[in-house]
Every structure is written in structure tokens, then in C-alpha cells.
Design a protein around this motif. Sequence first.
Motif, PDB file in Angstrom:
ATOM      1  N   LEU A  37       0.829  -1.206   0.000  1.00 50.35           N
ATOM      2  CA  LEU A  37       0.000   0.000   0.000  1.00 50.35           C
ATOM      3  C   LEU A  37       0.863   1.255   0.000  1.00 50.35           C
ATOM      4  N   ALA A  38       1.989   1.212   0.726  1.00 49.68           N
ATOM      5  CA  ALA A  38       2.868   2.373   0.790  1.00 49.68           C
ATOM      6  C   ALA A  38       3.466   2.673  -0.577  1.00 49.68           C
ATOM      7  N   VAL A  39       3.927   1.628  -1.271  1.00 54.18           N
ATOM      8  CA  VAL A  39       4.519   1.830  -2.596  1.00 54.18           C
ATOM      9  C   VAL A  39       3.486   2.397  -3.555  1.00 54.18           C
ATOM     10  N   THR A  40       2.274   1.859  -3.514  1.00 55.88           N
ATOM     11  CA  THR A  40       1.228   2.362  -4.409  1.00 55.88           C
ATOM     12  C   THR A  40       0.925   3.821  -4.131  1.00 55.88           C
ATOM     13  N   THR A  41       0.985   4.212  -2.851  1.00 54.58           N
ATOM     14  CA  THR A  41       0.687   5.592  -2.473  1.00 54.58           C
ATOM     15  C   THR A  41       1.795   6.554  -2.882  1.00 54.58           C
ATOM     16  N   SER A 306      -4.798  10.858  -1.652  1.00 51.53           N
ATOM     17  CA  SER A 306      -5.041   9.784  -2.620  1.00 51.53           C
ATOM     18  C   SER A 306      -4.976   8.418  -1.962  1.00 51.53           C
ATOM     19  N   GLY A 307      -4.278   8.329  -0.829  1.00 49.54           N
ATOM     20  CA  GLY A 307      -4.216   7.057  -0.116  1.00 49.54           C
ATOM     21  C   GLY A 307      -5.513   6.659   0.548  1.00 49.54           C
ATOM     22  N   ILE A 308      -6.432   7.610   0.712  1.00 49.88           N
ATOM     23  CA  ILE A 308      -7.700   7.305   1.367  1.00 49.88           C
ATOM     24  C   ILE A 308      -8.472   6.241   0.580  1.00 49.88           C
ATOM     25  N   THR A 309      -8.453   6.345  -0.747  1.00 49.68           N
ATOM     26  CA  THR A 309      -9.163   5.369  -1.566  1.00 49.68           C
ATOM     27  C   THR A 309      -8.608   3.972  -1.350  1.00 49.68           C
ATOM     28  N   LEU A 310      -7.277   3.855  -1.303  1.00 53.89           N
ATOM     29  CA  LEU A 310      -6.655   2.556  -1.045  1.00 53.89           C
ATOM     30  C   LEU A 310      -6.988   2.066   0.353  1.00 53.89           C
ATOM     31  N   THR A 311      -7.029   2.973   1.312  1.00 58.72           N
ATOM     32  CA  THR A 311      -7.359   2.601   2.685  1.00 58.72           C
ATOM     33  C   THR A 311      -8.745   1.989   2.769  1.00 58.72           C
ATOM     34  N   LEU A 312      -9.729   2.644   2.151  1.00 62.74           N
ATOM     35  CA  LEU A 312     -11.095   2.151   2.216  1.00 62.74           C
ATOM     36  C   LEU A 312     -11.236   0.820   1.486  1.00 62.74           C
ATOM     37  N   GLY A 313     -10.570   0.688   0.340  1.00 64.33           N
ATOM     38  CA  GLY A 313     -10.627  -0.576  -0.388  1.00 64.33           C
ATOM     39  C   GLY A 313     -10.010  -1.715   0.403  1.00 64.33           C
ATOM     40  N   ALA A 314      -8.867  -1.442   1.044  1.00 64.23           N
ATOM     41  CA  ALA A 314      -8.205  -2.482   1.827  1.00 64.23           C
ATOM     42  C   ALA A 314      -9.001  -2.833   3.076  1.00 64.23           C
TER      43      ALA A 314
END
Length: 460
Positions: A37-41, A306-314
Amino acid sequence: MTDAALPTSGGGVLSRAYWLVTVGMCAVIGIAAFESLAVTTVMPIISAQLHGEALYSMSFAAPLATGLVGMVVAGNWADRSGPRVVVVTSVVVFAIGLLIVGLAPDMTVLLLGRLCQGFGSGAVIVALYVMVARLYPPELHPSIFAGFAAAWVVPALVGPLVAGAVTQALSWHWVFFGAVALAVPAFAMILPSLRSLEAPVFDDPASRPRWSLSRIAWAVGAAAGVLLLNLVGEMPAALAVVVIVVALVVLAVALRPLLPTGTLRAAAGLPTLVLLRGLVGAAFLSAEIYVPYMLASEYDFAPTASGITLTLGALAWSFASWLQGRLGDRVPHRVGIRVGIVLVLIGLAAAIATPLWHLSPAVLIPCWTAAGFGVGFMYPRFSVLVLSWSRTTEQGFNSSALTIADSAGTAVALALVGAAFAAFGGMTQPAAFVACFAVAGAIALLALAASGRAVPRRAS
């Protein structure tokens, strides 16, 4: 073959006999999740600082490529000698890769670190699957695999936000150094159970699985095909088409010995189950890395935002995995898999529509959360079914096949998505993001078409 006697317990995965190793293994998965997740962010920032925008997809495909080799080596090694030495070696290699990435002064060194990191992470996933088979009774397998998937909860809550905040306040380098520091106590929690896992004892020495040098060579060939595919974005269009065709043929030939017989032709049962894992992962993960990129480029989102979207998906992925662990087989596997694929398609449809009509991100975010739920509702089922349909001497091979399909499918999808992104103008053109998500959507439709063969009705 017989294993050394291990402690047993009538309790669950957090009972006295299992709690330390359960927490430790889930922590290792959680660190891998944090890193992913960190790399994607932060990769949009990294690629800009290191002038590596042309290698954006390659930075994600590189660890997937070497992960293929790590999975094959780990599966073969674990079947021969048990998972103990495989876990130790793979964790060390993974940590070394993280350190190289954290110290990288340019994109070339970063890619070298990602290659090393990918080998270690691919190997450790297979080794942990075999640990589960050797340590836990079958009735606890759904719970521990749900725990593995739910290990994304904490990274999902804090990973993208922490990675973005650390990058903005200090530097992206510290994101990787922090992951190494977290790996030390997690590995320490696994060590006691690793020591109790003696090497398997074979009733007949001739029955001990041999080193399969041919399979390892095929894995290296598949990795080379993956890396070649991810260079097509920098080639002229005519040459790119030829390279894609040749690389896909090489991959198909190289992957056949690494997967159950009939996987590439979607034979019913375990072969299609393995294929489906690859298609689902390819559709979701190849699109996910472009979600923060699109939000930053088209909507000026900062890394933390932008990391919020990944957070909610995860988070949705983790909740769905926990829910699946609670439900067990009360939802038939065939139904659960199809529901999950449909939810992924909903998320991809929203991802296509958002840049196409410049919709508000408020459309994409909840739909991508639903897609994360869909993947989480499927993934534990794949692991449970593969182990339940495998003999003891096949656990390493089939576990590695499951993760090989996942990584190979995602790597191929990244190449195709990256080629579409470059062909339609790159980050300055909304059409490039539309093309990316459309390719991922086509892969998800293939998964839906094949889903009926993954769990035959008699097995369901």
C-alpha cells in the motif's frame, strides 16, 4: 511422508498453542501489505523525484517477476525440507530488498531492490502457506487464511496515510526503512514454532521430492517474459505488438509446468481455481496502482489524500475476509466467487467513468471500496479450496501455483495496462486512465466467464 509431532489444541487460531505464531504470521503478511500500500501511495512521488515515470509500471512488475521464481523455489524447497529454512531465508532476502530500495539514489537501483524484495516476498508467502498446512488442523484453515487477509486491517487504516505523511514530512526512503524495522519483531514471534518444525521424515528416501531445476528454469523464463512485457510502453507501436505476442507465448509455455495441468485451458476444478485467482488479482491490482496516480494527476490529490481510496478498499477487503471466515461454507463457494467478481466489475466501471466524464472522486471512492470487499470475499476461498484439494506432497506445489498465477496474472496485466497508458498519451491525458481501467475490466469479465468451472457443482 510423516511430519514431526506438533502441539495441538482444541481451541482456535488464538488459543494457547497457536496464538504466538498466528500473530507473527499475520504480522508478516501485514508488513507486506503495508509495503504494498505504501509503494502504491508514494510511487508517483518516487517516479517524479527519480525521473522514472517511464518505468512506473515496471516498478510494480519487477517484484512480481522475481516473485515467480521465489514461489517456485520456495514450494520445491518446502516440499523437500519443510518450511523452516524457507521462511528464514525468504524473510532475510525480503528485508535486504527493502533496504536497497530505501537507499536507492536512482530508478535503476530502486528496480534492483524491488527485484530482490519480490523474490523474498514471493517465497515467504508460499512458505507460510505450507506452515499453515503443517501446524494447524484442517478445521482451522479457514480462520487462519481469513486472518492472513484480515492482516491488511492495520496497514489499511494507517499505511497509505502514514506513507504519505512520512514522504511529505521527511522522505519516501523512510517508508521502506520503517517496514524493515517492523519485520524484526514479527519474525521473532514465528521463530519458536519454526524451531518445532523439524524437517519432514520420509518413509522411503526415494519418495522425497527432488529439486526441480526445470521448473525453476521455467520460472526464470516466465520472469523474463514479464519484464519484457513491461518494456513495451517505450517501444514503437508496431514493435510493441510483436513483443507482446512473443512474450505472451513465452509466458504460456513457461508457466505450464508451474501450474496444475489444465490451468491455461480452464479445466474444471483446481486448475480453473488457480487460473481464476490470477485473473481476479490481475483485474483489481493492475487497476489499483493507477487509482492514486489518476487522483493526483486529474484532481491534484496529495499523497495522503489519494491514499484514502486505497485505505477504504483495503479495509473492505479485510472486513470481507473476516466475514467469510465467520460464514464458512454457509455461502457456497461458487456463489461467493461470482459475487466478488461482480463487485470488482462495479469498481472498475466507476474507475472508467470518473476520468471519462470527469466525475467527482466521490463516485469512484465508494465503488472502489465495494471492489475491495469483493476481492476479500473471494481470496480466502481460493486458499481453503486449494489446500483441501491437495495431497500432503502437493501442498508446496499447489500453494506456489496459486501465488504464481496471482503474480503472473498481475504482472501481465500491468504490462498491458502500462502499454495502454502510454499509447493514449500518459498522465496528461484522461483517456490514458480510461484505457487502463478498461483493460482491467476486460480481464474481470474473463474471470466472470470462467467462474462456473472453478467449483464444479458436485464439489460445491
